[in-house]
Design a protein around this motif. Structure first.
Motif, PDB file in Angstrom:
ATOM      1  N   HIS A  48       0.825  -1.200   0.000  1.00  0.00           N
ATOM      2  CA  HIS A  48       0.000   0.000   0.000  1.00  0.00           C
ATOM      3  C   HIS A  48       0.866   1.260   0.000  1.00  0.00           C
ATOM      4  CE1 HIS A  48      -3.544  -2.441   0.782  1.00  0.00           C
ATOM      5  NE2 HIS A  48      -2.942  -2.983   1.827  1.00  0.00           N
ATOM      6  N   GLY A  49       2.175   1.092  -0.143  1.00  0.00           N
ATOM      7  CA  GLY A  49       3.100   2.205   0.049  1.00  0.00           C
ATOM      8  C   GLY A  49       3.584   2.138   1.486  1.00  0.00           C
ATOM      9  N   PRO A  50       3.017   2.933   2.368  1.00  0.00           N
ATOM     10  CA  PRO A  50       3.389   2.808   3.778  1.00  0.00           C
ATOM     11  C   PRO A  50       2.843   1.520   4.378  1.00  0.00           C
ATOM     12  CG  PRO A  50       1.589   4.361   3.532  1.00  0.00           C
ATOM     13  CD  PRO A  50       2.047   4.031   2.145  1.00  0.00           C
ATOM     14  N   LEU A  51       3.444   1.091   5.474  1.00  0.00           N
ATOM     15  CA  LEU A  51       2.898  -0.014   6.252  1.00  0.00           C
ATOM     16  C   LEU A  51       1.609   0.477   6.909  1.00  0.00           C
ATOM     17  CD1 LEU A  51       3.321  -2.892   7.543  1.00  0.00           C
ATOM     18  CD2 LEU A  51       4.423  -1.672   9.451  1.00  0.00           C
ATOM     19  N   ILE A  52       0.507  -0.238   6.702  1.00  0.00           N
ATOM     20  CA  ILE A  52      -0.768   0.155   7.310  1.00  0.00           C
ATOM     21  C   ILE A  52      -0.886  -0.513   8.672  1.00  0.00           C
ATOM     22  CG2 ILE A  52      -3.256   0.275   7.032  1.00  0.00           C
ATOM     23  CD1 ILE A  52      -1.685   1.768   4.861  1.00  0.00           C
ATOM     24  N   VAL A  53      -0.937   0.286   9.711  1.00  0.00           N
ATOM     25  CA  VAL A  53      -1.050  -0.202  11.083  1.00  0.00           C
ATOM     26  C   VAL A  53      -2.493   0.014  11.521  1.00  0.00           C
ATOM     27  CG1 VAL A  53      -0.161  -0.060  13.432  1.00  0.00           C
ATOM     28  CG2 VAL A  53       1.354   0.427  11.482  1.00  0.00           C
ATOM     29  N   HIS A  54      -3.177  -1.065  11.900  1.00  0.00           N
ATOM     30  CA  HIS A  54      -4.617  -0.974  12.121  1.00  0.00           C
ATOM     31  C   HIS A  54      -5.058  -1.950  13.206  1.00  0.00           C
ATOM     32  CE1 HIS A  54      -5.829  -4.830  10.141  1.00  0.00           C
ATOM     33  NE2 HIS A  54      -4.647  -4.691   9.553  1.00  0.00           N
ATOM     34  N   GLY A  55      -6.351  -1.879  13.521  1.00  0.00           N
ATOM     35  CA  GLY A  55      -7.006  -2.824  14.411  1.00  0.00           C
ATOM     36  C   GLY A  55      -8.286  -3.309  13.768  1.00  0.00           C
ATOM     37  N   HIS A  56      -9.404  -3.256  14.523  1.00  0.00           N
ATOM     38  CA  HIS A  56     -10.762  -3.472  14.030  1.00  0.00           C
ATOM     39  C   HIS A  56     -11.134  -4.940  13.827  1.00  0.00           C
ATOM     40  CE1 HIS A  56     -14.579  -2.538  12.196  1.00  0.00           C
ATOM     41  NE2 HIS A  56     -14.237  -3.025  11.018  1.00  0.00           N
ATOM     42  N   THR A  57     -10.281  -5.718  13.200  1.00  0.00           N
ATOM     43  CA  THR A  57     -10.568  -7.130  12.950  1.00  0.00           C
ATOM     44  C   THR A  57      -9.830  -7.963  13.985  1.00  0.00           C
ATOM     45  OG1 THR A  57     -10.898  -6.750  10.584  1.00  0.00           O
ATOM     46  CG2 THR A  57     -10.424  -9.005  11.278  1.00  0.00           C
ATOM     47  N   ALA A  58     -10.572  -8.526  14.927  1.00  0.00           N
ATOM     48  CA  ALA A  58      -9.943  -9.228  16.048  1.00  0.00           C
ATOM     49  C   ALA A  58      -9.308 -10.543  15.585  1.00  0.00           C
ATOM     50  CB  ALA A  58     -10.975  -9.503  17.135  1.00  0.00           C
ATOM     51  N   ILE A  59      -8.086 -10.764  16.027  1.00  0.00           N
ATOM     52  CA  ILE A  59      -7.342 -11.995  15.772  1.00  0.00           C
ATOM     53  C   ILE A  59      -6.705 -12.438  17.088  1.00  0.00           C
ATOM     54  CG2 ILE A  59      -6.913 -11.580  13.312  1.00  0.00           C
ATOM     55  CD1 ILE A  59      -4.252 -10.337  13.997  1.00  0.00           C
ATOM     56  N   ASP A  60      -6.059 -13.587  17.092  1.00  0.00           N
ATOM     57  CA  ASP A  60      -5.530 -14.123  18.344  1.00  0.00           C
ATOM     58  C   ASP A  60      -4.355 -13.328  18.899  1.00  0.00           C
ATOM     59  OD1 ASP A  60      -7.404 -16.157  18.346  1.00  0.00           O
ATOM     60  OD2 ASP A  60      -6.079 -17.606  17.375  1.00  0.00           O
ATOM     61  N   ALA A  61      -3.535 -12.774  18.013  1.00  0.00           N
ATOM     62  CA  ALA A  61      -2.343 -12.051  18.451  1.00  0.00           C
ATOM     63  C   ALA A  61      -1.969 -11.031  17.393  1.00  0.00           C
ATOM     64  CB  ALA A  61      -1.183 -13.019  18.682  1.00  0.00           C
ATOM     65  N   ALA A  62      -1.315  -9.950  17.798  1.00  0.00           N
ATOM     66  CA  ALA A  62      -0.841  -8.952  16.844  1.00  0.00           C
ATOM     67  C   ALA A  62      -0.010  -9.645  15.765  1.00  0.00           C
ATOM     68  CB  ALA A  62      -0.013  -7.900  17.562  1.00  0.00           C
ATOM     69  N   THR A  63      -0.280  -9.309  14.507  1.00  0.00           N
ATOM     70  CA  THR A  63       0.336 -10.024  13.396  1.00  0.00           C
ATOM     71  C   THR A  63       0.788  -9.052  12.315  1.00  0.00           C
ATOM     72  OG1 THR A  63      -1.072 -11.952  13.813  1.00  0.00           O
ATOM     73  CG2 THR A  63       0.008 -11.847  11.666  1.00  0.00           C
ATOM     74  N   HIS A  64       2.008  -9.268  11.824  1.00  0.00           N
ATOM     75  CA  HIS A  64       2.599  -8.469  10.746  1.00  0.00           C
ATOM     76  C   HIS A  64       2.430  -9.253   9.449  1.00  0.00           C
ATOM     77  CE1 HIS A  64       5.183  -5.868   8.515  1.00  0.00           C
ATOM     78  NE2 HIS A  64       5.803  -5.351   9.561  1.00  0.00           N
ATOM     79  N   LYS A 100      10.091  -9.751  18.455  1.00  0.00           N
ATOM     80  CA  LYS A 100       9.932  -9.358  17.067  1.00  0.00           C
ATOM     81  C   LYS A 100       8.744 -10.064  16.429  1.00  0.00           C
ATOM     82  CE  LYS A 100      12.262  -8.928  12.607  1.00  0.00           C
ATOM     83  NZ  LYS A 100      13.504  -9.130  11.827  1.00  0.00           N
ATOM     84  N   LEU A 101       7.984  -9.310  15.640  1.00  0.00           N
ATOM     85  CA  LEU A 101       6.884  -9.868  14.869  1.00  0.00           C
ATOM     86  C   LEU A 101       7.363 -10.107  13.446  1.00  0.00           C
ATOM     87  CD1 LEU A 101       3.944  -7.601  16.118  1.00  0.00           C
ATOM     88  CD2 LEU A 101       4.455  -9.957  16.817  1.00  0.00           C
ATOM     89  N   SER A 102       7.525 -11.352  13.062  1.00  0.00           N
ATOM     90  CA  SER A 102       7.952 -11.695  11.715  1.00  0.00           C
ATOM     91  C   SER A 102       6.762 -11.632  10.769  1.00  0.00           C
ATOM     92  CB  SER A 102       8.566 -13.096  11.683  1.00  0.00           C
ATOM     93  OG  SER A 102       9.697 -13.155  12.522  1.00  0.00           O
ATOM     94  N   SER A 103       7.012 -11.237   9.531  1.00  0.00           N
ATOM     95  CA  SER A 103       5.944 -11.106   8.548  1.00  0.00           C
ATOM     96  C   SER A 103       5.405 -12.473   8.152  1.00  0.00           C
ATOM     97  CB  SER A 103       6.452 -10.375   7.305  1.00  0.00           C
ATOM     98  OG  SER A 103       6.838  -9.064   7.631  1.00  0.00           O
ATOM     99  N   VAL A 104       4.075 -12.544   8.022  1.00  0.00           N
ATOM    100  CA  VAL A 104       3.417 -13.760   7.531  1.00  0.00           C
ATOM    101  C   VAL A 104       2.495 -13.363   6.395  1.00  0.00           C
ATOM    102  CG1 VAL A 104       3.504 -14.844   9.805  1.00  0.00           C
ATOM    103  CG2 VAL A 104       1.466 -13.569   9.143  1.00  0.00           C
ATOM    104  N   ARG A 105       2.086 -14.337   5.609  1.00  0.00           N
ATOM    105  CA  ARG A 105       1.110 -14.064   4.543  1.00  0.00           C
ATOM    106  C   ARG A 105      -0.287 -14.055   5.126  1.00  0.00           C
ATOM    107  NH1 ARG A 105       2.485 -14.236  -0.721  1.00  0.00           N
ATOM    108  NH2 ARG A 105       4.617 -14.870  -1.244  1.00  0.00           N
ATOM    109  N   ALA A 106      -1.140 -13.185   4.557  1.00  0.00           N
ATOM    110  CA  ALA A 106      -2.533 -13.123   5.002  1.00  0.00           C
ATOM    111  C   ALA A 106      -3.260 -14.421   4.643  1.00  0.00           C
ATOM    112  CB  ALA A 106      -3.216 -11.921   4.365  1.00  0.00           C
TER     113      ALA A 106
END
Length: 245
Positions: free
Chosen positions: A186-202, A239-245
């Protein structure tokens, strides 16, 4: 430069205070930085009023805190303005006082009891008398977007393919798809909430901080450096390692 961010609070003052304690400990080791709260400060939890008081007091003391607008914050202010005004993004059969949304929990923190079980007009009148004008003004004035470093901070996400300057507030506070499924940058990294998941995820192009505090989960606080992020824990950074959506 590092930036701190906190996920959806949903009226949990104790969790918010603990998140700020983790941030303070990290600042003591690594130096100060701004703190972005990604919205949904109210609803579902037991002390929405206390959360707003805490945030307003910190800002008044000069702390470098940014508080964004979430869809629940907008529903609260819209109800106080006109309880029958439709909320774009909310299904027509629902209202802010529906048990699933937590508006009654918020009003209870202001001393308005059983809001979901009484006539709306009476509840609205009591809410107008109980909720300080300063709280209403604070929530209404929250921005939908904050840019800092390599990041764009929003509550829910952005509409892919639309310039940040042209995003609508409704998308910023409500969107899920097609944002969540978009895998390109998206250009910048989009940092957001709203959609609840088990743990913060990159996810590489976005960082979701809503770890379900509204539903008994933790309230996540992270530190971001460039496009890298680490979860703050009592034992330090993880550290939060990147994962695929």
């Amino acid at each position: 430069m590092h930036i701190y961010a906190i996920g959806d609070i949903h009226g949990h003052l104790t969790l918010l205070q603990a998140a700020h304690e983790l941030i303070a400990a990290d600042m003591a080791r690594h130096g100060p930085g701004p703190v972005v709260h990604v919205g949904d400060v109210v609803d579902r939890g037991p002390d929405s009023r206390g959360v707003i008081d805490f945030l307003m007091a910190g800002i008044a003391e000069g702390r470098d805190w940014i508080v964004l607008k979430g869809n629940h914050d907008r529903m609260f202010t819209r109800f106080l303005r006109d309880p029958w005004e439709p909320e774009p993004g909310l299904r027509a059969e629902l209202s802010w006082l529906h048990p699933r949304l937590g508006g009654s929990d918020t009003l209870r923190s202001y001393g308005v009891a059983n809001a979901g079980d009484r006539p709306v007009a009476k509840v609205h009148a009591e809410a107008l008398a109980a909720v300080p004008e300063a709280h209403r003004a604070f929530l209404a004035a929250r921005p939908g977007l904050h840019l800092a470093g390599d990041c764009a901070f929003v509550h829910a996400g952005i509409r892919p393919g639309i310039a940040l300057a042209d995003q609508t507030e409704t998308d910023l506070v409500w969107i899920r798809e097609p944002f969540l499924s978009e895998g390109t940058s998206h250009g910048p990294l989009i940092v957001h909430g709203h959609t609840a998941i088990d743990a913060a995820t990159h996810y590489g192009n976005r960082l979701n901080l809503d770890s379900g505090a509204a539903y008994g989960g933790p309230l996540s606080a992270v530190v971001i450096e460039g496009r890298e992020a680490a979860l703050l824990t009592p034992l330090g950074r993880r550290k939060l390692s990147s994962v695929r959506a």
